[in-house]
Design an enzyme around this catalytic site. Structure first.
Site, mmCIF file in Angstrom:
data_model
loop_
_atom_site.group_PDB
_atom_site.id
_atom_site.type_symbol
_atom_site.label_atom_id
_atom_site.label_comp_id
_atom_site.label_asym_id
_atom_site.label_seq_id
_atom_site.Cartn_x
_atom_site.Cartn_y
_atom_site.Cartn_z
ATOM 1 C CB CYS A 1 -5.126 -1.443 7.753
ATOM 2 S SG CYS A 1 -3.927 -0.032 6.978
ATOM 3 C CB CYS B 1 -0.421 3.842 7.262
ATOM 4 S SG CYS B 1 -1.586 2.637 6.467
ATOM 5 N NE ARG C 1 -0.029 -2.901 5.937
ATOM 6 C CZ ARG C 1 -1.387 -3.676 5.480
ATOM 7 N NH1 ARG C 1 -2.374 -3.426 6.561
ATOM 8 N NH2 ARG C 1 -1.750 -4.121 4.376
ATOM 9 C CG HIS D 1 -5.498 4.562 9.982
ATOM 10 N ND1 HIS D 1 -4.449 5.190 10.669
ATOM 11 C CD2 HIS D 1 -4.712 3.709 9.049
ATOM 12 C CE1 HIS D 1 -3.548 4.727 10.230
ATOM 13 N NE2 HIS D 1 -3.631 3.898 9.340
ATOM 14 C CD GLU E 1 -1.683 2.316 1.069
ATOM 15 O OE1 GLU E 1 -2.458 3.234 0.417
ATOM 16 O OE2 GLU E 1 -0.710 2.630 1.697
ATOM 17 C CB SER F 1 3.832 1.960 7.676
ATOM 18 O OG SER F 1 3.572 0.518 7.383
ATOM 19 C CB CYS G 1 -4.251 2.812 5.126
ATOM 20 S SG CYS G 1 -4.097 1.249 4.476
ATOM 21 C CB CYS H 1 0.580 -0.083 5.251
ATOM 22 S SG CYS H 1 -1.131 0.932 5.076
#
Lengths: 442, 151, 220, 371, 576
Positions: free
Chosen positions: E64, E558, E487, E68, E14, E510, E61, E555
């Site tokens: 995922c 993010c 993640r 968030h 991502e 990330s 994102c 990701c």
């Protein structure tokens, strides 16, 4: 029908100026005026309550339109937007020409009957604002001659018709002779000071006689005053508070001089308005006495059982409520109570009481010779009302109304006599031995 | 590693389902009127109509209400091609419910067909081309030693 | 800014703030203009009270007396019709209630939308009738000013744009809603400076009238 | 627009399907599903079948800029056609960061190759907004190249551009106030090529595939609305097609998320639903193989398919409510107005009083002069 | 200067990630991880209604897609001390669980598998042998020779068309691919199956949240009401659908995902010896057993492991401003207090300064790694660079003696004949992801049963209305919303003033893993992992880099979304 300006004097020579007029207009603007003008939506319903419009069909007689000069001054000077527009020079000005044009609308075609004030959907008291407008009209010199004449005579002679005490004295003598009763004059400490109107004295002398008899019958302590007998107030009609205050002051002085508790306003509409409602404000303080219309007093006596009548009028009688008395002062039920005493066949006009129709002569219209055609036109409303119920006679309790009714009915060839309610009552008093009655009176 | 999984438990709670299968949010009724017009067309001109129910704003109960009202007729067929397609005649003759699903059982489209036989049920002329050849192949496979076509 | 969504956001954001500002400023000024002027003291002997008769008139003046009804039935009936329609639409349409709640924190139950829709249609017809009446009735024609036509146009456009937006006759909806809100904003902006002021001052005017007559013993 | 002329040897879709054992009925079913997906009436199925007989796989280059990959994720949720059918049978997805095997230079080489081989004929799909030509190019780069340069280079040989998602279509979240990176939409930059906006945050998966299917089927782009969105999907508002609309019409509204109205499925207008001003296909296509959609799951529509929906007022604020702090203005301006009004009135009163003080009373003598 | 390898774009992730690696012969000596895209969502969030924040934050994102949104909702709930109804907590757990399993399976098959599976090689597989292989590792039903034959035919037709699409320019035939053709074919078949399966798995979020990606949330609970007698609420039919989705998820994890992971990993034992790096691991913990947010009831525990020492778990406090800090010494940002200071998220401050902080004017070949080289900040826990994610969680569970974890880890190590040390590696990370999927998917059944039991007991509440109206809020409040995202550890910090967002900061997994060096030159997790025993067989085809980077499941969108939350200033930088 075009207005004929009465201002014949050249502007230079006249003491009345536009500025003086505008200041007078301005001085009249208060919260209600602002609220009323803020609320008008130009619906035109007021026209439907104005006999001058209804009977002429000319839309210029729409009541709210009569207030245009006052409205312009309010809009320009009493509103934020007007002030802003003023900075840009966008406000429409009130000019002498305009006022000249409006003279007819404010005087000739308005009897200040106040019916418009009662039907306006937003609650505008248009009549009150016409009264206010007349202040500006006088101060700027835009007034019908007839009203000026009446005012001048009232101030100078004590009566708008130039009537003198000596004339009245003759009448008093005559009454005393015919009734055998004494007409009390300048009796200090009497309960009631009776005021008269010149028109009654001249046209309807039977009024004073009737009062004399009724008060004697009821044992009322009353008096006339040589200092002042005239209750009418030309200052109210012309719309000037200086003149009006002068005239009211005379009444007040007379009453105070005699120390009476009550002052009785005669069978005259505007006289009642003048001394009952406007008077204290004109002189700037409350009275030390009460003011009643004669009808109020008679009804009080009736209620107290002090008036005993016998016999009934059998012909069909109907009643005309004077605007000043009914709509503008709330004296409505009293006259009906009295009618019930003496009338067997009493029929109400369809719209009566506070919703009665004006005879067309009030507000100085009757003193304004120029307005004669309008006055007659406006009377047609009343005439139609009378025709609806076909009375044998009309009863009323205002000399101006009575005169207008008589003249108008005659004009239209209607054989319906008009009588004053007070005399009618007097005619039905139960006869007593005068002596007994006199004892009671002392 | 355990490869077992818990079995699907039965539906856990009892529901008071209103008669007719669900609440009608208003749009199903309009469809029925459309079906009625289509039926009249089918009778008078033979013209078939297809209505894509999937493209209509149905509430959660609308479809159940509609299908319950249409009822179940005599014919039911399942076509296995790119996942199952079920063809169900409703209790109204000539009104068919054709329900297309993909291989994972997700619905692709739901059509109401107002016709004598839904097109997808008929043998496809394009495939008739290969019919004889296919049969020959199978015959060949079924005959020991191989066989030639009879003709 | 030709974009309908930009237009809608402009009307819902900055323009609305502007309109509300001008309205509040102007209307407060108007009311203060009246109240600060006040009334002169009255020395005459009162026959009746003022407060209650005043409040009574605030209510009763909404109903025409029989004579006026007889002489001006059109004014009365059509006037009632469109005023009532306007008020019902303004105060009982759910989206308007939500708006008022956001502005004033006050809320009340609304009416079903089809009822409001019908009322709006009736209001529009009544408004057209008032215009025809204004043009044809000699008194109304005589006393009408350009402002009367301006205000009529604004009110009509306001109701019409709402009707068109609700019935989704103008598309896309953001444009329709934006137009309606814009009309409302123009309405709000001119309100304090035109006869529309009566929406608020009518209560003051009627009260003054009722109080003045009531003091003299007349139910006005 | 000329399409699919490059590779005459390539087989049509019907033949390709037949080769992996899909029957004629299967093909017809595919056409029925395609019609449904393209929001075309079922009567169009024969025409769709005829067109798909011949359809070849167009090259598709998918560029991802300032995005969250939600649009790609959404694409993978499409069940008709499925993403595997799409990438194996219907299109040639020659560049797509999230799905492609190649990385780095190899990935860029694949893109360049596809652009060369299919010059003038490939479809360019973009998701995500991108910093405009005036913004710092460093805000978003791929392989050291700014998004802007990459887009303009790829647009040059494209047959058409499809902006997938509200970011690509209208700037979306990055362009929400105060737009810190100077983000712009594809439409803002691409003026000489047809642009289709498939808005939504993310778009309904079947709408993405529906537009691709339309291009595949008819070799041209579908009819568009003024925002360049396909009318077939964006022609009607959520509100117009909402199954809860009857409750709106009856005036029955959920007041909170867990009241009797919410449980009974009443209209969510008062909870801030933007359905009336939002044009999208959620109400009919629904999400995740028809499982549900936001309003069915009790949440008001956010309005995510519309330009500037992020700045269009709070998500829980009814549509009719202004976006700004109007009530503050109401109070402040009211106070100022009150003062102004009082000042004007007091000034006017003051003037009248001054005049009254020096007022000349009207006298009879004056009146007499008028006679 | 020795050779610098650049991989940009890193695909099958991502977001936008660039890796530069400094070679020392065939070994990677040093690596730099760079996020190359920024949007500024935190700046955009300022001044908005905190109840709306989740929708903005969620768009950080789309992969995922839940985390968030939920972290944002939780930050507001933490700030205002809002208690969740039990049903809402359980529904959220189910949605989080579905996110884990969905995300991990997609990562394994669609983002990671092609690093290990040579698709072209599958063409030469024998379908019958593939079938035998498949049946030897799992009881999965789709394993007949005919099925694999059809799959192979489809792949063949596709490759012969000459348009390779997403498979074009893969490193096919690279010597690092070790799977036999049959395993490749089986994996390819499962690549396609997983695409189909994930569509079904995503439905769980749609049932409760209306759609996926980007399901809906509300502060104070969930938006979907429960009413067994309503068509428009969570009713028996929808609950049954949820149960069926859970069952299908469990079946796929048990019968496909876990066996495939073990089978493929078995061919790459050397990848259990490289690619770990830091040796520090952190978890915020998540998945409360009840409505309360008491860490003791979490399925995933909270804590930090330092230097691979599983015997000591350090405590984490999200509100303590000396623990979590972010540094920008190697990022394209500036701090008012100087680029070498560290700031806790409540005080977080960031100024975009691409040109001033070492950004190279595009188009560029190479980053200036001595200065700023990424849009990612460098977060540190008490100064330590830590790795977050599945490996951290599994280690934490393992260290705490979680029975199922112990069983699964030991089974994996035994099956693959590995030591415990093998966990700290590229494939250890990938295996941890698989194992925690199994743990979560099994737990989902428990939450589902608890939800049904609670509804049966007469509790239908899903939303706490008491603090919905901003008028009921304190003038100022602040809170931290944490999550264990698939993640890794995710935190959103919010400061609320007068009913509006005053400051908003997200420190995401990330950022921890892909972040750059800090002022003391400690590398981030990616950078350390790549420097851990990596040799490239062919520098033109850096497959090895992809393997390790993908094992983190990057990701990046993010991680990079930070623009000055303090001043909200938009910095205009003109490029000369």
């Amino acid at each position: 029908m075009s207005a004929t300006p009465s201002s014949n004097g050249s502007p230079e020579s006249s003491p009345f100026t536009l500025e003086r007029g505008l200041a007078a207009f301005r001085a009249e603007i208060d919260g209600p005026v602002a609220a009323f003008f803020s609320s008008c939506v130009h619906c035109g319903v007021c026209a439907q309550s104005c006999p001058f419009y209804l009977e002429t069909g000319d839309p210029k007689y729409t009541p709210i339109l009569k207030l245009e000069p006052l409205r312009l001054i309010w809009a320009a000077e009493f509103t934020l937007l007007g002030r802003l527009k003023g900075l840009l020079g966008l406000n429409k000005q009130v000019t002498d020409e305009m006022l000249t044009q409006w003279e007819e609308l404010i005087y000739d075609s308005c009897s200040m009957c106040g019916r418009c004030s009662l039907v306006c959907p937003v609650g505008n008291d248009i009549q009150a604002m016409v009264r206010k407008s007349r202040e500006g009209m006088v101060a700027s010199g835009h007034v019908p001659e007839g009203l000026i004449g009446a005012s001048v005579r009232a101030v100078q002679t004590g009566s708008p018709m130039g009537l003198q005490w000596k004339t009245l004295q003759v009448q008093i003598n005559h009454i005393e002779t015919s009734t055998g009763l004494t007409v009390p004059v300048d009796q200090a400490g009497a309960d009631y000071l009776v005021m008269l109107s010149s028109m009654e004295v001249i046209n309807f002398p039977e009024y004073l006689e009737a009062i004399t008899r009724i008060f004697d019958h009821a044992g009322v302590s009353w008096t006339l005053s040589t200092q002042c007998f005239e209750a009418t107030n030309a200052g109210i009609q012309i719309g000037n508070k200086d003149v009006a205050a002068l005239l009211v002051q005379r009444v007040v002085d007379a009453a105070v001089a005699l120390g009476v508790k009550n002052v009785i306003s005669p069978e005259c509409g505007h006289a009642y308005t003048a001394i009952r409602w406007e008077g204290p404000n004109l002189i700037g303080r409350p009275y030390p006495f009460h003011v009643f219309h004669i009808i109020e007093v008679l009804d009080q006596l009736r209620a107290a059982g002090r008036i005993k009548t016998e016999g009934m009028e059998t012909d069909r009688l109907s009643l005309h409520d004077p605007c000043n008395l009914a709509r503008k002062s709330g004296v409505i039920q009293q006259q009906r109570n009295l009618m019930d005493l003496i009338a067997a066949d009493f029929v109400e006009l369809k719209e009566h009481g506070k919703f009665q129709w004006c005879c067309g002569a009030g507000g100085g219209v009757s003193s304004n010779e120029r307005a004669e055609p309008l006055k007659i036109a406006a009377f047609k409303m009343k005439k139609a009302q009378i025709e609806e119920v076909e009375p044998a006679r009309m009863v009323t309790m205002c000399a101006t109304c009575r005169t207008q009714l008589e003249e108008g009915l005659e004009h239209f060839n209607m054989d319906i006599p008009v009588v004053g309610l007070t005399e009618l009552i007097a005619e039905h008093l139960v006869e007593h031995e005068p002596a007994e009655q006199a004892e009671g009176a002392t | 590693m355990s490869a077992t999984m818990s079995g699907l438990p039965s539906i856990p709670v009892q529901v008071e389902t209103p008669a007719g299968g669900g609440a009608c949010h208003g749009n199903a009724l309009a469809i029925l009127h459309e079906v009625r017009h289509a039926l009249e067309r089918l009778i008078s001109t033979g013209e078939a109509t297809r209505i894509d129910l999937h493209a209509l704003p149905f509430g959660a109960g609308d479809e159940a209400w509609l299908t319950a009202l249409l009822g179940t007729g005599e014919v039911r067929a399942t076509i296995e091609a790119l996942g199952p397609t079920s063809v169900q005649e409703t209790a109204i003759p000539g009104v068919w419910l054709v329900d297309y699903h993909n291989a994972e059982g997700q619905r692709l489209a739901l059509h109401l067909e107002i016709t004598c036989i839904p097109g997808i049920l008929r043998t496809q002329c394009r495939e008739l081309d290969t019919a004889v050849a296919t049969l020959d192949t199978r015959l060949g496979a079924a005959t020991p030693g191989g066989s030639r076509p009879l003709s | 800014m030709s974009d309908p969504m930009d237009f809608l956001l402009l009307t819902k954001g900055p323009l609305f703030n502007l309109a509300v500002t001008v309205f509040a400023l102007g209307m407060a000024a108007r009311i203060l203009e009246i109240l600060v002027n006040g009334r002169r003291p009255n020395y005459s002997e009162a026959r009746g009270g003022q407060w209650l008769p005043g409040l009574r008139t605030v209510l009763t003046r909404s109903v025409a007396d029989p004579g006026t009804f007889k002489r001006a039935p059109f004014n009365v009936v059509v006037g009632w019709l469109w005023h009532l329609g306007f008020i019902v639409t303004l105060l009982f349409f759910i989206p308007h209630i939500a708006l008022i709640k956001s502005l004033l924190g006050l809320s009340w139950p609304g009416l079903p939308n089809p009822v409001v829709d019908l009322v709006t249609a009736v209001t529009l017809v009544a408004l057209v009738a008032t215009l025809v009446h204004r043009r044809t009735h000699r008194v109304k024609r005589r006393i009408s000013t350009p402002e009367d036509y301006l205000v009529w146009t604004l009110v009509f456009l306001l109701v019409l744009s709402g009707y068109l937006a609700y019935n989704r006759i103008i598309n896309p909806y953001p444009l329709a809603l934006g137009l309606h809100i814009l009309c409302a904003e123009v309405f709000l902006i001119v309100l304090p400076f035109t006869k529309l002021t009566h929406i608020f001052t009518v209560f003051i005017a009627r009260w003054y009238n009722g109080a003045s007559f009531g003091r003299r013993g007349v139910e006005s | 627009m000329r399409v699919f002329e490059k590779n005459p040897l390539e087989k049509g879709l019907a033949e390709r399907l037949r080769e992996h054992g899909v029957s004629r009925r299967g093909f017809l079913k595919f056409c029925a599903a395609t019609a449904s997906m393209m929001a075309l009436p079922p009567a169009m199925i024969p025409a769709i079948a005829a067109a798909l007989e011949r359809a070849r796989r167009p090259s598709v280059i998918w560029l991802s800029f300032q995005e969250c990959t939600g649009c790609t994720e959404s694409l993978t949720r499409s069940h008709a056609p499925t993403v595997e059918d799409l990438i194996l049978d219907l299109i040639s997805l020659d560049y797509h960061h999230t799905l492609q095997a190649a990385a780095g230079e190899a990935a860029e080489a694949a893109r360049e190759q596809a652009m060369r081989d299919n010059h003038g004929q490939y479809l360019l799909i973009v998701d995500g907004s991108l910093p405009g030509p005036d913004a710092n190019p460093g805000y978003s780069t791929i392989a050291g190249v700014s998004n802007y340069s990459m887009l303009m280079e790829a647009v040059e040989g494209a047959a058409a551009v499809i902006a997938v998602g509200t970011c690509a279509a209208f700037g979306g979240l990055p362009a929400a106030a105060p737009n810190p990176t100077g983000a712009v939409s594809v439409m803002d930059l691409v003026k000489d090529k047809p642009v289709v906006n498939v808005s939504g945050c993310p778009p309904v998966p079947m709408v993405i595939t529906g537009v691709l299917a339309h291009f595949l089927t008819f070799g041209r782009l579908p009819e568009l609305d003024e925002y360049h969105r396909p009318l077939a999907f964006f022609g009607q508002s959520i509100h117009d097609r909402c199954y809860r609309r009857p409750f709106y019409d009856k005036g029955l509204f959920a007041e909170t998320f867990d009241d009797a109205g919410a449980r009974a499925g009443w209209c969510l207008y008062r909870l801030g639903c933007k359905g009336p001003s939002t044009y999208n296909a959620c109400a009919t296509m629904r999400w995740n193989a028809g499982t549900s959609w936001p309003i069915e799951a009790g949440h008001p529509c956010l309005g995510c398919a519309e330009p500037r929906f992020w700045d269009a007022g709070g998500f829980y604020v009814p549509l009719s409510v202004p976006t700004g702090p109007a009530s503050d203005y109401l109070l402040a301006a009211g106070a100022v107005g009150a003062v102004a009004g009082a000042v004007v009135a007091t000034k006017a009163r003051g003037r009248a009083k001054e005049e009254a003080a020096v007022r000349q009373p009207v006298t009879v003598e004056e009146l007499e002069q008028k006679l | 200067m020795s050779e610098r390898i650049v991989v940009d774009p890193i695909t099958r992730i991502e977001g936008h990630l660039r890796i530069e690696a400094q070679m020392d012969g065939v070994n990677i000596a040093q690596a730099w991880s760079s996020g190359t895209m920024v949007r500024g969502i935190e700046t955009i969030l300022q001044g908005r209604d905190p109840r709306d924040a989740w929708a903005f934050a969620q768009r950080i994102c789309g992969v995922c897609t839940l985390v968030h949104g939920l972290a944002a909702v939780r930050s507001v709930e933490d700030a205002l001390a809002i208690e969740l109804p039990t049903n809402a907590q359980l529904i959220r757990n189910l949605m989080i669980g579905a996110q884990y399993v969905h995300d991990h399976v997609m990562h394994f098959y669609h983002l990671h598998a092609l690093d290990w599976v040579d698709v072209v090689s599958a063409l030469s597989a024998d379908p019958k042998a593939t079938s035998t292989l498949a049946q030897s590792i799992s009881g999965w039903s789709k394993s007949s020779p005919g099925y694999f034959s059809d799959t192979q035919k489809r792949l063949k037709g596709f490759i012969e068309s000459g348009q390779l699409g997403i498979f074009a320019n893969g490193y096919w035939g690279h010597p690092a691919y070790k799977l036999p053709p049959e395993a490749n074919l089986m994996a390819f078949a499962h690549y396609l199956e997983a695409l189909a399966w994930q569509r079904d798995a995503a439905r769980l979020q749609a049932i409760f949240g209306g759609k996926n990606p980007h399901p809906n949330f509300v502060v104070g609970g969930v938006a979907c009401p429960i009413d067994l007698n309503s068509d428009s609420a969570i009713n028996a039919k929808k609950l049954a659908e949820v149960q069926s989705v859970i069952a299908s998820m469990r079946q796929f994890v048990d019968q496909v995902y876990v066996p495939d992971t073990l089978a493929i990993a078995g061919f790459y034992p050397d990848w259990f010896q490289r690619g770990e790096g830091l040796g520090n691991f952190m978890c915020y913990g998540d998945l409360p057993a009840t409505g309360s947010a008491d860490p003791a009831t979490f399925l995933f525990p909270r804590g930090v492991i330092l230097n691979r020492d599983l015997t000591t778990i350090h405590e984490v406090d999200l509100h303590d401003d000396t623990q979590i800090q972010e540094f920008v010494s190697h990022a394209w940002y500036d701090y008012k207090g100087g680029k070498d200071t560290g700031l806790h998220p409540y005080q977080g401050e960031t100024r975009l300064d691409y040109d001033g902080r070492g950004g190279v004017k595009p188009p560029y070949q190479q980053l200036d790694v001595t200065d700023g080289y990424t849009w990612l900040k460098a977060p540190r826990w008490k100064g330590h660079a830590v790795e977050v994610g599945p490996l951290a969680r599994v280690l934490m569970l393992y260290a705490q003696g979680h029975a199922q974890t112990k069983e699964l880890v030991d089974m994996t190590l035994t099956t693959l004949k590995l030591e415990q040390r093998a966990l700290f590696s590229t494939l250890g990370r990938t295996a941890a992801r698989t194992l925690e999927s199994k743990i979560v998917v099994d737990a989902m059944q428990g939450w589902y049963d608890a939800l049904v039991a609670n509804i049966k007991a007469g509790d239908g509440r899903t939303f706490n209305e008491t603090l919905w109206d901003p008028a009921t809020w304190p003038r100022e409040a602040r809170g931290a919303g944490f999550m264990e995202a698939p993640r890794g550890a995710l935190g959103h910090w919010i400061v609320i003033k007068d009913g509006r967002i005053d400051n908003y900061q997200a420190v995401v997994p990330s950022t921890w893993n892909a972040g750059p060096r800090d002022p003391s030159n400690q590398p981030g997790a990616y950078e350390a992992a790549l420097a851990d025993n990596h040799q490239l067989a062919d520098v033109k085809q850096p497959l090895e880099i992809l393997r390790t980077i993908h094992s983190f499941d990057p990701c990046i969108a993010c991680a990079v979304h930070l623009v000055d939350p303090v001043t909200g200033e938009r910095i205009e930088v003109k490029v000369v």
